[in-house]
Design an enzyme around this catalytic site. Structure first.
Site, mmCIF file in Angstrom:
data_model
loop_
_atom_site.group_PDB
_atom_site.id
_atom_site.type_symbol
_atom_site.label_atom_id
_atom_site.label_comp_id
_atom_site.label_asym_id
_atom_site.label_seq_id
_atom_site.Cartn_x
_atom_site.Cartn_y
_atom_site.Cartn_z
ATOM 1 C CB SER A 1 -37.121 -2.627 11.017
ATOM 2 O OG SER A 1 -36.636 -3.962 11.582
ATOM 3 C CE LYS B 1 -37.481 -2.549 22.104
ATOM 4 N NZ LYS B 1 -36.046 -2.378 22.297
ATOM 5 C CG ASP C 1 -33.612 -5.337 23.041
ATOM 6 O OD1 ASP C 1 -33.424 -5.602 22.028
ATOM 7 O OD2 ASP C 1 -34.543 -4.649 23.374
ATOM 8 N N GLY D 1 -32.538 4.700 30.161
ATOM 9 C CA GLY D 1 -33.756 4.382 29.652
ATOM 10 C C GLY D 1 -34.084 2.722 29.706
ATOM 11 C CB VAL E 1 -27.207 0.479 22.393
ATOM 12 C CG1 VAL E 1 -26.653 -0.072 23.511
ATOM 13 C CG2 VAL E 1 -28.094 1.788 22.610
ATOM 14 N N GLY F 1 -24.014 -0.352 17.628
ATOM 15 C CA GLY F 1 -24.881 -1.458 18.134
ATOM 16 C C GLY F 1 -25.273 -2.609 17.137
ATOM 17 C CD GLN G 1 -32.723 -7.731 18.209
ATOM 18 O OE1 GLN G 1 -33.513 -8.484 18.491
ATOM 19 N NE2 GLN G 1 -32.749 -7.495 16.974
HETATM 20 P P1 NDP Z 1 -35.232 5.760 26.432
HETATM 21 O O1 NDP Z 1 -36.152 6.654 25.574
HETATM 22 O O2 NDP Z 1 -36.077 4.760 27.198
HETATM 23 O O3 NDP Z 1 -34.112 6.219 27.212
HETATM 24 C C1 NDP Z 1 -33.222 7.277 26.599
HETATM 25 C C2 NDP Z 1 -32.217 7.761 27.698
HETATM 26 O O4 NDP Z 1 -31.208 8.703 26.995
HETATM 27 C C3 NDP Z 1 -32.651 8.692 28.864
HETATM 28 O O5 NDP Z 1 -31.588 8.132 30.001
HETATM 29 C C4 NDP Z 1 -32.348 10.200 28.509
HETATM 30 O O6 NDP Z 1 -32.090 10.947 29.714
HETATM 31 C C5 NDP Z 1 -31.060 9.904 27.703
HETATM 32 N N1 NDP Z 1 -30.894 10.901 26.661
HETATM 33 C C6 NDP Z 1 -31.830 11.213 25.471
HETATM 34 N N2 NDP Z 1 -31.176 12.161 24.894
HETATM 35 C C7 NDP Z 1 -30.289 12.603 25.526
HETATM 36 C C8 NDP Z 1 -29.033 13.611 25.193
HETATM 37 N N3 NDP Z 1 -29.136 14.358 24.288
HETATM 38 N N4 NDP Z 1 -28.163 13.659 26.073
HETATM 39 C C9 NDP Z 1 -27.869 12.896 27.016
HETATM 40 N N5 NDP Z 1 -28.933 11.799 27.538
HETATM 41 C C10 NDP Z 1 -29.820 11.715 26.678
HETATM 42 O O7 NDP Z 1 -34.453 5.137 25.180
HETATM 43 P P2 NDP Z 1 -34.341 3.514 25.060
HETATM 44 O O8 NDP Z 1 -33.302 3.262 26.166
HETATM 45 O O9 NDP Z 1 -35.282 2.549 24.425
HETATM 46 O O10 NDP Z 1 -33.377 3.346 23.661
HETATM 47 C C11 NDP Z 1 -32.084 4.215 23.645
HETATM 48 C C12 NDP Z 1 -31.294 3.924 22.220
HETATM 49 O O11 NDP Z 1 -30.941 2.543 22.131
HETATM 50 C C13 NDP Z 1 -31.815 4.385 21.053
HETATM 51 O O12 NDP Z 1 -31.142 4.976 20.362
HETATM 52 C C14 NDP Z 1 -32.378 2.927 20.516
HETATM 53 O O13 NDP Z 1 -32.134 3.099 18.887
HETATM 54 C C15 NDP Z 1 -31.009 2.198 21.252
HETATM 55 N N6 NDP Z 1 -31.289 0.683 20.881
HETATM 56 C C16 NDP Z 1 -30.524 -0.208 20.090
HETATM 57 C C17 NDP Z 1 -30.890 -1.539 19.986
HETATM 58 C C18 NDP Z 1 -30.045 -2.332 19.104
HETATM 59 O O14 NDP Z 1 -30.311 -3.454 18.984
HETATM 60 N N7 NDP Z 1 -28.717 -2.056 18.525
HETATM 61 C C19 NDP Z 1 -31.957 -2.164 20.958
HETATM 62 C C20 NDP Z 1 -32.716 -1.282 21.533
HETATM 63 C C21 NDP Z 1 -32.545 -0.062 21.549
HETATM 64 P P3 NDP Z 1 -33.250 11.363 30.542
HETATM 65 O O15 NDP Z 1 -33.691 10.616 31.593
HETATM 66 O O16 NDP Z 1 -32.449 12.831 31.197
HETATM 67 O O17 NDP Z 1 -34.358 12.105 29.632
#
Ligand code: NDP
Length: 262
Positions: A14, A63, A99, A121, A205, A227, A234
């Site tokens: 972080s 979260k 966020d 997600g 992101v 991101g 944020q």
């Molecule tokens: P979640 O685990 O809640 O959701 C992940 C999503 O990605 C799901 O919809 C999943 O699909 C999809 N997914 C995962 N792997 C693949 C793949 N290989 N191909 C296609 N779809 C895929 O994750 P979060 O929403 O918590 O986090 C997502 C990203 O956001 C992370 O990389 C995190 O680092 C980033 N982030 C960045 C922030 C910033 O400040 N820049 C703040 C918060 C998060 P399925 O439903 O089919 O499983």
């Protein structure tokens, strides 16, 4: 001295301590911000109280726990049911999600109307709901069905890869973790290529990285960003909460950008 931290697992990577401590130092604010590895999300509140923290950020995978354990939840966090910021307000834990507004700040310079969000997600939920509040009508594309239920219930147009037929969007946002630890694209190339050829902007992101999604955007000549700005904004919004809005926002942005050498 007021103490602040980021709770997460993993948390070692972080950069939140860097941006917050830099701002504290330059403002001569008596605060100190550190990283704390928390393995069990149900223990967040216990830790927060035991360490007598003034504020924390909460990151993956806690979260939802941070939402459940808060005393009072504000803004978009209520609907997203996920929280990334706690502030100790007179002994009560006040909770926020910075966020999504942080993301919105990061794309304010762009001119767009039609938006496609890749992924369904936690981050997609926050961004989609916040964009809707701002008057946009983002659509959602996810590889599988299950997580789309949340969006369908709230009136968003959403599709799995199988159901999707390509339309024109100005802005495509990748909220999936594809490209974070691997080299995959967030959707199959036969879907992504025609989509991106018609788009103006691509935003990921995932921070500090040219993901395959952004590399494709670059090759196609789109305006793109990772991101890092979302992370920065944020942090700015959390800092305002941590310091009871005592400082001018533009100045905090300047300081935090400087801390990241942006
Ligand atoms: P979640 O685990 O809640 O959701 C992940 C999503 O990605 C799901 O919809 C999943 O699909 C999809 N997914 C995962 N792997 C693949 C793949 N290989 N191909 C296609 N779809 C895929 O994750 P979060 O929403 O918590 O986090 C997502 C990203 O956001 C992370 O990389 C995190 O680092 C980033 N982030 C960045 C922030 C910033 O400040 N820049 C703040 C918060 C998060 P399925 O439903 O089919 O499983």
């Amino acid at each position: 001295m007021k103490l602040y931290a980021i709770f997460g697992n993993p948390v070692a990577h972080s950069i939140s301590p860097t941006i917050h401590n830099y701002a504290f130092m330059h403002l001569r604010f008596p605060g100190c911000y550190t990283k704390i590895l928390v393995q069990d999300g149900s223990k967040l509140k216990e830790k927060f109280l035991e360490l007598q923290l003034q504020g924390v950020n909460i990151t993956v995978p806690h979260k939802e726990w941070a939402y459940k354990l808060a005393d009072e939840v504000f803004g978009i966090a209520k609907e997203v049911e996920a929280v990334n910021t706690w502030y100790n307000k007179d002994g009560k834990i006040h909770a926020y999600n910075t966020d999504a507004p942080g993301f919105y700040e990061s794309i304010k310079e762009y001119e767009f109307s039609n938006i496609l969000i890749l992924g369904a997600g936690g981050t997609a939920k926050a961004i989609a709901l916040y964009l809707k509040e701002q008057g946009y009508d983002p659509q959602i594309l996810n590889r599988s069905e299950k997580r789309l239920a949340f969006f369908k219930e709230r009136g968003f147009s959403c599709y799995t890869w199988d159901e999707f037929s390509v339309q024109k969007y100005d802005l495509i946002i990748n909220t999936t973790s594809a490209g974070l630890k691997d080299n995959s694209l967030p959707a199959p190339q036969d879907i992504l290529l025609p989509l991106m050829k018609q788009a103006k902007y691509a935003v990921d992101v995932i921070y500090n990285k040219l993901t395959p999604f952004l590399a494709l955007a670059k090759d196609l000549g789109l305006t793109y960003k990772d991101g890092t700005d979302m992370l920065l904004y944020q942090g700015v919004l959390a800092f305002e909460i941590f310091t009871d809005f005592a400082y001018e926002k533009e100045y905090i942005i300047k300081l935090m950008k400087k801390s990241l050498q942006l």
